[in-house]
Design a protein around this motif. Structure first.
Motif, PDB file in Angstrom:
ATOM      1  N   ALA A  58      70.705 103.270  24.719  1.00  0.00           N
ATOM      2  CA  ALA A  58      70.680 101.827  24.607  1.00  0.00           C
ATOM      3  C   ALA A  58      72.051 101.507  23.898  1.00  0.00           C
ATOM      4  O   ALA A  58      72.553 100.470  24.491  1.00  0.00           O
ATOM      5  N   ALA A  59      72.361 101.859  22.676  1.00  0.00           N
ATOM      6  CA  ALA A  59      73.482 101.387  22.003  1.00  0.00           C
ATOM      7  C   ALA A  59      74.921 101.511  22.584  1.00  0.00           C
ATOM      8  O   ALA A  59      75.643 100.563  23.146  1.00  0.00           O
ATOM      9  N   SER A  60      74.849 102.857  23.293  1.00  0.00           N
ATOM     10  CA  SER A  60      76.166 103.044  24.206  1.00  0.00           C
ATOM     11  C   SER A  60      76.226 102.194  25.207  1.00  0.00           C
ATOM     12  O   SER A  60      77.364 101.845  25.965  1.00  0.00           O
ATOM     13  N   MET A  61      75.092 102.028  26.050  1.00  0.00           N
ATOM     14  CA  MET A  61      74.798 101.143  27.213  1.00  0.00           C
ATOM     15  C   MET A  61      75.479  99.723  27.048  1.00  0.00           C
ATOM     16  O   MET A  61      76.242  99.097  27.563  1.00  0.00           O
ATOM     17  N   GLY A  62      74.925  99.178  25.911  1.00  0.00           N
ATOM     18  CA  GLY A  62      75.356  97.787  25.372  1.00  0.00           C
ATOM     19  C   GLY A  62      76.482  97.889  25.079  1.00  0.00           C
ATOM     20  O   GLY A  62      77.460  96.741  25.433  1.00  0.00           O
ATOM     21  N   ARG A  63      77.237  98.771  24.367  1.00  0.00           N
ATOM     22  CA  ARG A  63      78.676  98.845  24.062  1.00  0.00           C
ATOM     23  C   ARG A  63      79.369  98.980  25.260  1.00  0.00           C
ATOM     24  O   ARG A  63      80.526  97.906  25.553  1.00  0.00           O
ATOM     25  N   LEU A  64      78.975  99.708  26.109  1.00  0.00           N
ATOM     26  CA  LEU A  64      79.772  99.681  27.320  1.00  0.00           C
ATOM     27  C   LEU A  64      79.885  98.653  28.247  1.00  0.00           C
ATOM     28  O   LEU A  64      81.003  98.214  28.662  1.00  0.00           O
ATOM     29  N   LEU A  92      68.921  96.030  29.758  1.00  0.00           N
ATOM     30  CA  LEU A  92      70.178  95.062  29.725  1.00  0.00           C
ATOM     31  C   LEU A  92      70.283  94.008  30.709  1.00  0.00           C
ATOM     32  O   LEU A  92      71.354  93.383  30.986  1.00  0.00           O
ATOM     33  N   GLY A  93      69.429  94.390  31.802  1.00  0.00           N
ATOM     34  CA  GLY A  93      69.541  93.360  32.976  1.00  0.00           C
ATOM     35  C   GLY A  93      70.379  93.790  34.126  1.00  0.00           C
ATOM     36  O   GLY A  93      70.545  92.886  34.977  1.00  0.00           O
ATOM     37  N   LEU A  94      70.757  95.239  34.288  1.00  0.00           N
ATOM     38  CA  LEU A  94      71.620  95.543  35.094  1.00  0.00           C
ATOM     39  C   LEU A  94      70.870  96.111  36.158  1.00  0.00           C
ATOM     40  O   LEU A  94      69.670  96.478  36.020  1.00  0.00           O
ATOM     41  N   SER A  95      71.534  96.043  37.410  1.00  0.00           N
ATOM     42  CA  SER A  95      70.893  96.343  38.685  1.00  0.00           C
ATOM     43  C   SER A  95      70.962  97.959  38.554  1.00  0.00           C
ATOM     44  O   SER A  95      71.548  98.581  37.967  1.00  0.00           O
ATOM     45  N   LEU A  96      69.845  98.675  39.302  1.00  0.00           N
ATOM     46  CA  LEU A  96      69.855  99.943  39.462  1.00  0.00           C
ATOM     47  C   LEU A  96      69.979 100.258  40.858  1.00  0.00           C
ATOM     48  O   LEU A  96      69.449  99.698  41.662  1.00  0.00           O
ATOM     49  N   ILE A  97      70.751 101.392  41.356  1.00  0.00           N
ATOM     50  CA  ILE A  97      70.936 101.783  42.653  1.00  0.00           C
ATOM     51  C   ILE A  97      70.600 103.298  42.343  1.00  0.00           C
ATOM     52  O   ILE A  97      71.286 104.191  41.628  1.00  0.00           O
ATOM     53  N   HIS A  98      69.743 103.760  43.036  1.00  0.00           N
ATOM     54  CA  HIS A  98      69.514 105.301  43.023  1.00  0.00           C
ATOM     55  C   HIS A  98      70.089 106.199  43.950  1.00  0.00           C
ATOM     56  O   HIS A  98      70.479 105.898  45.044  1.00  0.00           O
TER      57      HIS A  98
END
Length: 99
Positions: A58-64, A92-98
């Motif tokens: 989570a921390a890395s995703m937020g920083r990214l 983080l509210g990002l869309s997801l694509i599989h």
């Protein structure tokens, strides 16, 4: 070997595919260097980040997301095979694509 970062324009924005097999910190650094090198050319672009099997906490995703935003870009969606990365992107509210 240097992690590869590939850009491809698609209808939804700019698909950024990261090489597999490296450690995440090296791949993240290569991504930031490539985005910085593109400078104003990419400004305003919506990024779809293909992180494949990388597990991003989570921390890395937020920083990214924040770092990409500071560059004038939008991290819009994440393509992943990792349930952990998927969960953190969703938080983080990002869309997801599989894939």
């Amino acid at each position: 070997m240097r992690p590869s970062v590939q850009f491809k324009g698609i209808r939804e924005g700019l698909l950024v595919t990261l090489s597999d097999g490296e450690e995440w910190p090296e791949v993240e650094q290569a991504l930031m260097e490539q985005l910085s090198a593109q400078g104003d050319f990419l400004r305003g672009a919506k990024l779809i980040l293909n992180v494949d099997n990388y597990v991003i906490n989570a921390a890395s995703m937020g920083r990214l997301r924040d770092t990409i935003s500071d560059m004038g870009l939008t991290l819009w969606a994440v393509l992943t095979n990792s349930p952990t990365t998927e969960q953190n992107a969703q938080a983080l509210g990002l869309s997801l694509i599989h894939i």
